[in-house]
Scaffold this motif. Structure first.
Motif, mmCIF file in Angstrom:
data_model
loop_
_atom_site.group_PDB
_atom_site.id
_atom_site.type_symbol
_atom_site.label_atom_id
_atom_site.label_comp_id
_atom_site.label_asym_id
_atom_site.label_seq_id
_atom_site.Cartn_x
_atom_site.Cartn_y
_atom_site.Cartn_z
ATOM 1 N N UNK A 238 0.837 -1.205 0.000
ATOM 2 C CA UNK A 238 0.000 0.000 0.000
ATOM 3 C C UNK A 238 0.874 1.257 0.000
ATOM 4 N N UNK A 239 0.526 2.187 -0.875
ATOM 5 C CA UNK A 239 1.288 3.433 -0.992
ATOM 6 C C UNK A 239 2.318 3.385 -2.113
ATOM 7 N N UNK A 240 2.589 2.183 -2.634
ATOM 8 C CA UNK A 240 3.595 2.098 -3.694
ATOM 9 C C UNK A 240 3.021 2.534 -5.033
ATOM 10 N N UNK A 241 1.685 2.618 -5.118
ATOM 11 C CA UNK A 241 1.047 3.147 -6.319
ATOM 12 C C UNK A 241 -0.133 3.999 -5.860
ATOM 13 N N UNK A 242 -0.260 5.227 -6.366
ATOM 14 C CA UNK A 242 -1.289 6.119 -5.815
ATOM 15 C C UNK A 242 -2.709 5.582 -6.037
ATOM 16 N N UNK A 243 -3.445 5.483 -4.966
ATOM 17 C CA UNK A 243 -4.810 4.948 -5.083
ATOM 18 C C UNK A 243 -5.765 5.957 -5.705
ATOM 19 N N UNK A 244 -5.269 7.177 -5.933
ATOM 20 C CA UNK A 244 -6.081 8.181 -6.622
ATOM 21 C C UNK A 244 -5.973 8.022 -8.138
ATOM 22 N N UNK A 245 -5.069 7.172 -8.590
ATOM 23 C CA UNK A 245 -4.863 6.961 -10.021
ATOM 24 C C UNK A 245 -5.965 6.059 -10.572
ATOM 25 N N UNK A 246 -6.376 6.335 -11.804
ATOM 26 C CA UNK A 246 -7.475 5.527 -12.360
ATOM 27 C C UNK A 246 -7.066 4.075 -12.565
ATOM 28 N N UNK A 247 -5.769 3.813 -12.638
ATOM 29 C CA UNK A 247 -5.320 2.430 -12.816
ATOM 30 C C UNK A 247 -5.276 1.653 -11.497
ATOM 31 N N UNK A 248 -5.484 2.352 -10.376
ATOM 32 C CA UNK A 248 -5.383 1.665 -9.093
ATOM 33 C C UNK A 248 -6.608 0.810 -8.807
#
Lengths: 560, 159
Positions: A238-248
């Motif tokens: 968690x945190x390694x890829x922004x959860x605000x990104x549409x790909x998340x």
């Protein structure tokens, strides 16, 4: 110089400026040497707290955490903290005192075979037999703890070795015949992976703590955006890829989002990076991404094909490998069209199965507290958690966007970890707002560290989601054990706000949902440790949930 | 299939315990284990036999590799390996059966180490199978005690 002075000199040579610990009989010489040193030592109230603080410090900073305990019970009190660091691959050096050499093996007062006891839960350990070994052992210990797949190293030092005089000099190089971690990925394998990725129609990136440890978040984002590959993280990732990104896709697994679990299950290519195919992630192994080819990138070769067969394994450091992989993929000048239909499908799942919970009139839903913390901190805080429902809600309802900003006990699932870890994190990152989202059960396991936080004025905020239950076990009893709530009700508990005040911290009790945001911002602005006792709905469950051993699409609750 | 792992380790205190502990906690069974020093006094060699049917040998070797004191692991190829084991067998014998036991010993090129009033002690060197075979033949006479070293093995030289 004395052995104890050599220890301090070795610590300084390793770049250590912060230690957490608690003295005792056989480490008095070491503490005497620390007395004159400029290393900051934080005196804890229980050695377990020292180990978790060192761990939290390590996770927040990326540096190796250091803790000290005396022999016997001091050392055994570190055990949970060492096991916790081992399971989550956190770099730590734990220094323990030992009875003097001549007494070892005689059941002397406060003697415990700590290198023996910790053998299954350390990356390596040393029992120093001669003070002359001190410089070499410390140099090796820090190197082993922080390189390859990080982990805890124990150094056990008998009292007499701390007193003996030695000629101190720092060893120039490290000679470890049996330790050479593979860092650079095999180019042939990277090319094979690129080929699979280019031909995939339904790829998913499944990433974990390895991304955080390796600092590979930028390379990960580049890879994901290059081909529009959806990304799901483990709890540790968690945190390694922004959860605000549409790909998340958020988190996957037992308490993962519906869309993450569907995407993984229907993928034709699963790209695992810095993950270990843990049972909480995969559910029933036979049905886990069973139609997908699998690429597995990990620094630990023993993780490859441990639980599940892998088509293209790549052993090495995630950051370097993902960088190479992106370069390789760019050569093919890929378009983003190949994954267009897949992303449409994923976005349909997102619409159809969003995370949800019911809001009450004025009663407090625990998920709402987490959302309010996100809103007040604008997602910039370091969030630590305890273990159980509080942990899952923190994972799911806060939009995590930065690595090293979500600190949680993943592998071992240690209740009582979050609060001392938050103290360690705040010591390491003093400018960050640090919040421990706690349960009323977990917090009571290391509550005495309030004294440490107040002592050094380490202004962390503890937000207790107080449902007066050992909530996750209560949830299992409700769902799978016929609502027989055996020993999970903990109504008999202190008034946490008054306990906080008694320690000299700020304490508040919040019973109305309209007061949540104010309480959180007051606590953050208080500039001293604060405990917020949120009296939340008692019977709220964490959903979705995959019952243990089922396929990850067999979710109950939380989605329509 | 039985695998013979030849493991070079640093000759340091606690190494055997680390290896034995790893086998125990990962649920791997050790069939036999022999340890001795090598031509380099800082390095010891362990010869470990494990059943690959029960545990994926790859996991065993990878986990062993993670131990800092383990320098090198070779999963010996039986076709290119010479393996031996030593056994000491104390078998019941009286004047009546002594001749037959000595005959068996001769066939298997076993040495007679000790002759007592009621027992004979033999020393046999050979493969695992050879030792099992002599054990079977001696069984009817009554084996009092058997001590086996476990397998040690070395790769054949280049042809």
């Amino acid at each position: 110089m004395k052995g104890s002075e050599a220890i301090v000199a070795s610590l300084k040579a390793a770049g250590v400026d912060t230690i957490f610990g608690l003295p005792g009989g056989v480490v008095i010489p070491l503490y005497d040497a620390l007395y004159d040193s400029d290393i900051r030592h934080y005196l804890v109230r229980h050695e377990q707290g020292a180990a978790h603080m060192a761990d939290g410090y390590a996770r927040a900073t990326g540096k190796t955490g250091v803790c000290i305990a005396t022999s016997g019970p001091g050392a055994t009190n570190l055990v949970t903290g060492i096991a916790n660091a081992y399971m989550d691959s956190s770099p730590m050096v734990a220094i323990t005192g030992q009875v003097r050499s001549g007494l070892i093996g005689t059941d002397a007062f406060q003697e415990a075979d700590i290198t023996g006891i910790t053998q299954p839960i350390v990356k390596h350990s040393y029992l120093i037999k001669d003070a002359k070994e001190i410089p070499r052992v410390f140099k090796e210990a820090f190197y082993i703890a922080s390189t390859g797949r990080p982990g805890p190293v124990v150094i056990d030092i008998p009292a007499d070795c701390q007193l003996d005089e030695i000629d101190y000099s720092q060893p120039e190089k490290i000679q470890l015949l049996g330790y050479k971690p593979t860092l650079k990925g095999n180019m042939k394998q990277i090319k094979a992976a690129a080929k699979l990725i280019l031909s995939a129609e339904r790829p998913v990136l499944y990433v974990g703590g390895g991304i955080v440890n390796s600092g590979a978040h930028k390379e990960l984002a580049e890879l994901a955006r290059l081909l529009n590959i959806p990304v799901t993280t483990t709890l540790m990732g968690i945190g390694s890829f922004p959860e605000t990104d549409k790909l998340s896709l958020g988190m996957l697994g037992m308490h993962g989002t519906g869309y993450a679990n569907y995407a993984v299950t229907h993928s034709d290519l699963l790209i695992g990076v810095g993950v270990r195919f843990d049972d909480r992630v995969t559910g029933k192994l036979e049905t886990f991404a069973s139609g997908a080819k699998k690429i597995h990138i990990d620094i630990d070769p023993a993780e490859i094909s441990k639980n599940i067969g892998i088509d293209v394994p790549i052993v090495g450091d995630a950051r370097g490998i993902l960088g190479e992989l992106v370069r390789e993929l760019k050569k093919a000048r890929p378009g983003k069209t190949a994954t267009r239909a897949w992303n449409k499908q994923v976005s349909d799942w997102k619409k159809k199965h969003p995370l949800s919970y019911e809001e009450g009139e004025s009663d407090i839903a625990p998920q709402h507290v987490v959302e309010e913390i996100y809103r007040v901190t604008r997602g910039n805080a370091i969030i630590c958690t305890e273990v159980g429902q509080n942990q899952m809600w923190s994972a799911l309802f806060y939009k995590h966007t930065k690595p090293r900003h979500f600190i949680t006990s993943g592998g071992l699932g240690t209740m009582g970890f979050g609060f001392p870890a938050s103290i360690g994190a705040k010591v390491g990152q003093p400018r960050k707002t640090v919040i421990d989202i706690a349960g009323d059960g977990s917090f009571q396991m290391t509550i005495q560290e309030l004294a440490t936080a107040v002592n050094y004025n380490i202004p962390v905020v503890v937000a207790i989601l107080n449902n007066q239950y050992l909530g996750m076990v209560r949830q299992w009893q409700e769902l799978f054990w016929g609502k027989r709530y055996s020993n999970t009700c903990i109504e008999c508990q202190p008034d946490f706000a008054r306990v906080a005040e008694a320690y000299g911290a700020l304490g508040m009790t919040i019973t109305d949902k309209k007061d949540i945001a104010d309480a959180v911002s007051t606590a953050i602005k208080a500039k001293k440790p604060a405990v917020l006792d949120f009296r939340v709905r008692q019977d709220e469950n964490v959903f979705p949930m995959v019952p243990a051993g089922k396929s990850i699409t067999e979710m109950i609750g939380g989605h329509k | 299939m039985k695998h013979t792992l030849s493991v070079l380790v640093e000759n340091k205190p606690g190494v055997l315990s680390r290896i034995a502990g790893l086998f125990a906690r990962r649920g791997f069974n050790i069939d036999s284990l022999a340890v001795g020093i090598t031509e380099n006094p800082d390095v010891s060699r362990m010869t470990i036999t494990v059943d690959g049917k029960d545990h994926p040998i790859e996991q065993v070797t990878k986990q062993l590799h993670k131990l800092i004191n383990v320098i090198k692991i070779t999963d010996l190829d039986p076709k290119r390996t010479v393996a031996r084991e030593l056994a000491l067998v104390k078998v019941k014998s009286d004047a009546h059966s002594r001749g037959e036991i000595m005959q068996i010993a001769e066939i298997f090129r076993a040495n007679i180490l000790d002759v007592g009033r009621k027992t004979i002690t033999l020393e046999i060197t050979g493969t695992y199978e050879k030792i099992n075979a002599i054990e079977q033949l001696l069984e009817p006479h009554g084996i009092v005690e058997i001590v086996r070293t476990g397998r040690i093995a070395i790769e054949r030289g280049a042809k």
